[in-house]
Design an enzyme around this catalytic site. Structure first.
Site, PDB file in Angstrom:
ATOM      1  N   GLN A 124     -30.303 -56.555 -18.854  1.00 16.92           N
ATOM      2  CA  GLN A 124     -30.272 -55.699 -20.042  1.00 16.92           C
ATOM      3  C   GLN A 124     -31.096 -56.294 -21.193  1.00 16.92           C
ATOM      4  O   GLN A 124     -31.686 -55.555 -21.974  1.00 16.92           O
ATOM      5  CB  GLN A 124     -28.814 -55.497 -20.471  1.00 16.92           C
ATOM      6  CG  GLN A 124     -28.583 -54.277 -21.324  1.00 16.92           C
ATOM      7  CD  GLN A 124     -28.444 -52.988 -20.506  1.00 16.92           C
ATOM      8  OE1 GLN A 124     -27.774 -52.971 -19.500  1.00 16.92           O
ATOM      9  NE2 GLN A 124     -29.089 -51.936 -20.945  1.00 16.92           N
ATOM     10  N   LYS A 139     -23.272 -56.616 -21.469  1.00 19.17           N
ATOM     11  CA  LYS A 139     -22.710 -55.753 -20.417  1.00 19.17           C
ATOM     12  C   LYS A 139     -21.240 -56.079 -20.277  1.00 19.17           C
ATOM     13  O   LYS A 139     -20.811 -57.188 -20.603  1.00 19.17           O
ATOM     14  CB  LYS A 139     -23.409 -56.025 -19.083  1.00 19.17           C
ATOM     15  CG  LYS A 139     -23.289 -54.906 -18.086  1.00 19.17           C
ATOM     16  CD  LYS A 139     -24.335 -53.833 -18.341  1.00 19.17           C
ATOM     17  CE  LYS A 139     -24.155 -52.631 -17.472  1.00 19.17           C
ATOM     18  NZ  LYS A 139     -25.295 -51.710 -17.563  1.00 19.17           N
ATOM     19  N   GLY A 178     -21.671 -46.269 -21.200  1.00 17.95           N
ATOM     20  CA  GLY A 178     -21.193 -46.123 -19.827  1.00 17.95           C
ATOM     21  C   GLY A 178     -22.055 -46.847 -18.812  1.00 17.95           C
ATOM     22  O   GLY A 178     -23.145 -47.332 -19.102  1.00 17.95           O
ATOM     23  N   ASP A 179     -21.537 -46.927 -17.627  1.00 22.62           N
ATOM     24  CA  ASP A 179     -22.256 -47.407 -16.428  1.00 22.62           C
ATOM     25  C   ASP A 179     -21.442 -46.846 -15.253  1.00 22.62           C
ATOM     26  O   ASP A 179     -20.710 -45.856 -15.434  1.00 22.62           O
ATOM     27  CB  ASP A 179     -22.349 -48.947 -16.416  1.00 22.62           C
ATOM     28  CG  ASP A 179     -23.345 -49.481 -15.386  1.00 22.62           C
ATOM     29  OD1 ASP A 179     -24.554 -49.480 -15.660  1.00 22.62           O
ATOM     30  OD2 ASP A 179     -22.920 -49.872 -14.281  1.00 22.62           O
ATOM     31  N   SER A 390     -29.584 -44.233 -25.926  1.00 23.98           N
ATOM     32  CA  SER A 390     -28.428 -44.760 -26.662  1.00 23.98           C
ATOM     33  C   SER A 390     -28.872 -45.265 -28.032  1.00 23.98           C
ATOM     34  O   SER A 390     -28.182 -45.064 -29.041  1.00 23.98           O
ATOM     35  CB  SER A 390     -27.787 -45.922 -25.898  1.00 23.98           C
ATOM     36  OG  SER A 390     -26.936 -45.462 -24.884  1.00 23.98           O
TER      37      SER A 390
HETATM   38  P1  NDP Z   1     -21.817 -43.244 -11.573  1.00 28.99           P
HETATM   39  O1  NDP Z   1     -20.481 -43.870 -11.553  1.00 28.99           O
HETATM   40  O2  NDP Z   1     -22.011 -41.964 -12.291  1.00 28.99           O
HETATM   41  O3  NDP Z   1     -22.340 -43.012 -10.088  1.00 28.99           O
HETATM   42  C1  NDP Z   1     -22.477 -44.084  -9.204  1.00 28.99           C
HETATM   43  C2  NDP Z   1     -22.991 -43.566  -7.874  1.00 28.99           C
HETATM   44  O4  NDP Z   1     -23.334 -44.669  -7.050  1.00 28.99           O
HETATM   45  C3  NDP Z   1     -21.939 -42.783  -7.112  1.00 28.99           C
HETATM   46  O5  NDP Z   1     -22.569 -41.843  -6.287  1.00 28.99           O
HETATM   47  C4  NDP Z   1     -21.275 -43.875  -6.286  1.00 28.99           C
HETATM   48  O6  NDP Z   1     -20.616 -43.419  -5.114  1.00 28.99           O
HETATM   49  C5  NDP Z   1     -22.453 -44.733  -5.926  1.00 28.99           C
HETATM   50  N1  NDP Z   1     -21.999 -46.115  -5.749  1.00 28.99           N
HETATM   51  C6  NDP Z   1     -21.441 -46.916  -6.688  1.00 28.99           C
HETATM   52  N2  NDP Z   1     -21.107 -48.107  -6.167  1.00 28.99           N
HETATM   53  C7  NDP Z   1     -21.445 -48.028  -4.868  1.00 28.99           C
HETATM   54  C8  NDP Z   1     -21.357 -48.945  -3.797  1.00 28.99           C
HETATM   55  N3  NDP Z   1     -20.844 -50.176  -3.962  1.00 28.99           N
HETATM   56  N4  NDP Z   1     -21.825 -48.532  -2.590  1.00 28.99           N
HETATM   57  C9  NDP Z   1     -22.347 -47.289  -2.418  1.00 28.99           C
HETATM   58  N5  NDP Z   1     -22.457 -46.380  -3.404  1.00 28.99           N
HETATM   59  C10 NDP Z   1     -22.015 -46.752  -4.607  1.00 28.99           C
HETATM   60  O7  NDP Z   1     -22.803 -44.372 -12.140  1.00 28.99           O
HETATM   61  P2  NDP Z   1     -24.266 -44.208 -12.737  1.00 28.99           P
HETATM   62  O8  NDP Z   1     -24.973 -43.085 -12.074  1.00 28.99           O
HETATM   63  O9  NDP Z   1     -24.144 -44.234 -14.197  1.00 28.99           O
HETATM   64  O10 NDP Z   1     -24.922 -45.595 -12.293  1.00 28.99           O
HETATM   65  C11 NDP Z   1     -25.699 -45.741 -11.108  1.00 28.99           C
HETATM   66  C12 NDP Z   1     -26.592 -46.951 -11.239  1.00 28.99           C
HETATM   67  O11 NDP Z   1     -27.479 -46.770 -12.359  1.00 28.99           O
HETATM   68  C13 NDP Z   1     -25.894 -48.283 -11.499  1.00 28.99           C
HETATM   69  O12 NDP Z   1     -26.638 -49.318 -10.885  1.00 28.99           O
HETATM   70  C14 NDP Z   1     -25.991 -48.433 -13.018  1.00 28.99           C
HETATM   71  O13 NDP Z   1     -25.904 -49.788 -13.409  1.00 28.99           O
HETATM   72  C15 NDP Z   1     -27.379 -47.873 -13.250  1.00 28.99           C
HETATM   73  N6  NDP Z   1     -27.681 -47.423 -14.595  1.00 28.99           N
HETATM   74  C16 NDP Z   1     -26.900 -46.524 -15.244  1.00 28.99           C
HETATM   75  C17 NDP Z   1     -27.235 -46.085 -16.501  1.00 28.99           C
HETATM   76  C18 NDP Z   1     -26.459 -45.040 -17.227  1.00 28.99           C
HETATM   77  O14 NDP Z   1     -26.872 -44.652 -18.318  1.00 28.99           O
HETATM   78  N7  NDP Z   1     -25.365 -44.525 -16.685  1.00 28.99           N
HETATM   79  C19 NDP Z   1     -28.411 -46.626 -17.211  1.00 28.99           C
HETATM   80  C20 NDP Z   1     -29.209 -47.531 -16.412  1.00 28.99           C
HETATM   81  C21 NDP Z   1     -28.830 -47.906 -15.171  1.00 28.99           C
HETATM   82  P3  NDP Z   1     -19.011 -43.457  -5.050  1.00 28.99           P
HETATM   83  O15 NDP Z   1     -18.554 -42.324  -5.917  1.00 28.99           O
HETATM   84  O16 NDP Z   1     -18.697 -43.274  -3.606  1.00 28.99           O
HETATM   85  O17 NDP Z   1     -18.585 -44.803  -5.569  1.00 28.99           O
HETATM   86  O1  2IT Z   2     -27.714 -50.247 -17.415  1.00 28.88           O
HETATM   87  C1  2IT Z   2     -27.864 -49.606 -18.469  1.00 28.88           C
HETATM   88  O2  2IT Z   2     -28.911 -49.651 -19.113  1.00 28.88           O
HETATM   89  C2  2IT Z   2     -26.752 -48.755 -18.928  1.00 28.88           C
HETATM   90  N1  2IT Z   2     -25.734 -48.674 -18.250  1.00 28.88           N
HETATM   91  C3  2IT Z   2     -26.856 -48.026 -20.236  1.00 28.88           C
HETATM   92  C4  2IT Z   2     -26.543 -48.928 -21.381  1.00 28.88           C
HETATM   93  C5  2IT Z   2     -26.436 -48.261 -22.738  1.00 28.88           C
HETATM   94  O3  2IT Z   2     -26.022 -48.990 -23.647  1.00 28.88           O
HETATM   95  O4  2IT Z   2     -26.744 -47.088 -22.895  1.00 28.88           O
END
Ligand code: NDP
Ligand code: 2IT
Length: 458
Positions: A124, A139, A178-179, A390
Site C-alpha cells: 500500500q 492495512k 474496505g478490502d 478513496s
Molecule cells: P470481496 O470480498 O468483494 O471479493 C473477494 C473475492 O475473491 C470473492 O469472489 C472471494 O470468493 C474471492 N476470494 C477471496 N479469498 C479467496 C481465497 N482465499 N481463495 C479463493 N477465492 C477467494 O473483495 P474485493 O473484491 O474487494 O478484493 C479482491 C482483491 O482485490 C483482494 O486481493 C483485495 O486486496 C484487492 N483490492 C481491493 C480493493 C478494493 O477497493 N476493494 C482495492 C485494491 C485491491 P469467496 O466469496 O468464495 O471468498
Molecule cells: O488494497 C487496496 O488498495 C484497498 N483495499 C483500498 C484501500 C483504500 O483505502 O481505499
C-alpha cells in the site's frame, strides 16, 4: 492460497547491498511468508536506484521502510445470534506516514494474520505514492469469517472491532476502507460506532461510505474500473485496444464485478469469474446483471450463476486460467495465479495480465509472463484506482462537496493514465522498458524515500 517458500532473493547475488538487508528482514519477521514475498519483489528491483542515489543507503531507507511505524494487534470479542461468545484478533499496521495519513483497507477473512496484513500494508505504501495523492500506507483487518453470518452478527463484530480501533484513527491520522469481506455494509457499521464513541461526524475517517452520508460516487466501481483502464493503457502503448478481446477474470467480489463492467463497456467479452468454490465459463459473455443480483444483492455463490444461465458452466475448484483468453485479470486474492497457470496462459496466447487483486501472481508466474513478453501490470499500479478514489472521497469530505459520477470517473481515468505513464517512463529511465514491476516499484519508492529524507530520522 499458499505462499512461495522463503528463500534468498533470486538473481541477487550481484547485489551486495540488498541481499544482506533481505536476509535480516527474513530473520526479524519470521514466518511472515507473504510479507517476505512482497518485500523481496520490491527489493529485487531497487538495485539501480540505490546505485544512483547513495543517500538512500546512507539514510538506511530500506531498513526503515520495511519496518512498520506502528503495529496494533487487539482482541475482538463478540456474541453470535445464539448468545455464544467468539474471540477474534484485530490488526492495524500503520506502515508509513511519509506522504500522508495511513491509508488502506480492512480485510475480514479467516486467513488474516500479521504477515498478510504486513504484506498488504507494505504494498500500500508504494501504491498510494503512485497515485500522486497525499496518502501514507496502512492495512488492517481480522481473522473473523463473515460468511454465513447474519447482519446483526456482522454489526456486533464491527462495533466491537471499532471500539478498540477508534482510538488509533482520525482523518489526519489513519483512514481505513474496505478490502476482502469489508464492503458498504461493514463500513456503515464501523462508521456508526466511530461516531457514537467519539461524538464526531468525522466524514474523513473512513472511505467507501454510503452515498447519502459522505460517500463518493465511483468509489464502489473504482478498483475494477481502474484496473481495466490501466490494461487499456498498456495495450495502447503496444498499438492495441480492449475492443473485441476475450478476458478471463477471477473472483466475483467488488473488484471483479466492476472490472467486468468496465471491460464490457470498452467492447471486450468477459468469459469467466470465480469464487473460492470454483469458476464459471460463459462463452457468450458474463451476464453482469445476473452476477450482481447473485453476488451483491443475494451474497450467493457463482455456482448459482451457472444454474440460472443455460449458456454457462460451473467448474468446481481452481483452474480458471486454463480457459483460453487474450487478457487475464486476477481479482480474487494473493497467490492465485501460479507458474503452471502462467505457462498455460502463455501457451494460449495471452497478451496482457493485470492484477486487480493484491499480489495474485506468484513470483515464478510473473517471471514466466515477463519472459514471454506478456504485458504484466503489478497490483500496486493496476489496482490503485480504488485507493485513489478513496483519496478523492477524502478531498470531497474535506471541502464538504460532492462531485458527479462523470467528473469523478474522469479524475480516475486521469490518475490511471498518470500511474501508467510514470511506471512506463521510470522503467525506461532505468533501462528496463516495458517492465511495469520495475517502473512501479522504483517510481513509488523514489517518492516515499525522498519524503523520508526530507523529514529527518523518524
Ligand atoms: P470481496 O470480498 O468483494 O471479493 C473477494 C473475492 O475473491 C470473492 O469472489 C472471494 O470468493 C474471492 N476470494 C477471496 N479469498 C479467496 C481465497 N482465499 N481463495 C479463493 N477465492 C477467494 O473483495 P474485493 O473484491 O474487494 O478484493 C479482491 C482483491 O482485490 C483482494 O486481493 C483485495 O486486496 C484487492 N483490492 C481491493 C480493493 C478494493 O477497493 N476493494 C482495492 C485494491 C485491491 P469467496 O466469496 O468464495 O471468498
Ligand atoms: O488494497 C487496496 O488498495 C484497498 N483495499 C483500498 C484501500 C483504500 O483505502 O481505499
Amino acid at each position: 492460497m499458499t505462499a512461495t517458500p522463503d528463500s534468498a532473493i533470486p538473481h541477487a547475488a550481484e547485489n551486495r547491498v540488498i541481499e544482506p538487508l533481505y536476509a535480516e528482514i527474513l530473520r526479524r519477521n519470521q514466518g511472515e511468508k507473504e510479507f517476505h514475498q512482497a518485500v523481496r519483489e520490491v527489493l529485487e528491483t531497487l538495485g539501480p536506484v540505490l546505485a544512483q542515489r547513495p543517500e538512500f543507503v546512507d539514510a538506511r531507507i530500506i531498513e526503515r521502510i520495511t519496518e512498520p511505524e506502528r503495529q496494533l494487534i487487539f482482541r475482538v470479542p463478540w456474541s453470535d445470534d445464539s448468545g455464544d461468545i467468539h474471540v477474534n484478533r484485530g490488526f492495524r499496521v500503520e506502515f508509513s506516514s511519509s506522504l500522508g495519513p495511513y491509508k488502506g483497507g480492512l480485510r475480514f477473512h479467516p486467513s488474516v494474520n500479521l504477515g498478510i496484513v504486513k504484506f498488504l500494508g507494505f504494498e500500500q505504501i508504494f501504491k498510494n505514492a503512485l497515485t500522486g495523492m497525499p496518502i501514507g500506507g496502512g492495512k488492517g483487518g481480522s481473522d473473523f469469517d463473515p460468511k454465513g453470518r447474519s447482519d446483526a452478527e456482522i454489526m456486533r463484530f464491527c462495533q466491537s472491532f471499532m471500539t478498540e480501533l477508534h482510538r488509533h484513527l482520525g482523518e489526519y491520522t489513519d483512514v481505513p476502507a474496505g478490502d476482502i469481506g469489508v464492503g458498504g455494509r461493514e463500513i456503515g457499521f464501523l462508521f456508526g460506532q466511530y461516531k457514537r464513541i467519539t461524538n464526531r461526524f468525522e466524514s474523513g475517517v473512513l472511505t467507501g461510505k454510503g452515498l447519502g452520508w459522505g460517500g463518493a460516487l465511483v468509489r464502489t466501481e473504482a478498483t475494477g474500473y481502474g484496473c481495466v483502464l490501466f490494461t487499456a493503457e498498456m495495450l495502447r502503448s503496444r498499438g492495441e485496444s480492449l475492443d473485441g478481446q476475450r478476458i478471463a477474470v477471477s473472483g466475483s467480489g467488488n473488484v471483479a464485478i466492476y472490472a467486468i463492467e468496465k471491460a464490457q463497456q470498452l467492447g471486450a467479452t468477459v468469459i469467466t469469474c470465480s469464487d473460492s468454490d470454483g469458476y464459471v465459463v460463459d462463452e457468450k459473455g458474463i451476464d453482469l446483471a445476473l452476477l450482481k443480483e447473485i453476488k451483491e444483492a443475494g451474497r450467493g455463490r457463482v455456482a448459482e450463476y451457472a444454474e440460472r444461465r443455460a449458456e454457462a458452466v460451473f467448474v468446481p475448484g481452481t483452474g480458471v486460467w486454463n480457459v483460453p483468453c487474450d487478457v487475464a485479470l486476477p481479482c480474487a486474492t494473493q497467490n492465485e495465479l501460479h507458474e503452471a497457470d502462467a505457462l498455460t496462459l502463455v501457451r494460449n496466447g495471452v497478451k496482457a495480465v493485470a492484477e486487480g487483486a493484491n499480489m495474485p501472481t506468484t513470483p515464478e508466474a510473473v517471471r514466466v509472463l515477463q519472459e514471454a513478453g506478456v504485458a504484466f501490470a503489478p497490483g500496486k499500479a493496476a489496482n490503485a484506482g480504488g485507493v485513489a478514489t478513496s483519496a478523492l472521497e477524502m478531498q470531497q469530505n474535506a471541502s464538504r462537496d460532492s462531485w458527479t459520477f462523470s467528473h469523478t470517473e474522469e479524475r480516475l481515468a486521469e490518475i490511471m493514465r498518470h500511474i501508467h505513464d510514470s511506471c512506463y517512463t521510470t522503467a525506461e529511465r532505468y533501462g528496463r522498458p516495458g517492465n511495469y514491476v520495475v517502473g512501479a516499484n522504483i517510481a513509488g519508492f523514489e517518492l516515499v524515500a525522498d519524503a523520508m529524507l526530507a523529514q529527518g530520522l523518524i
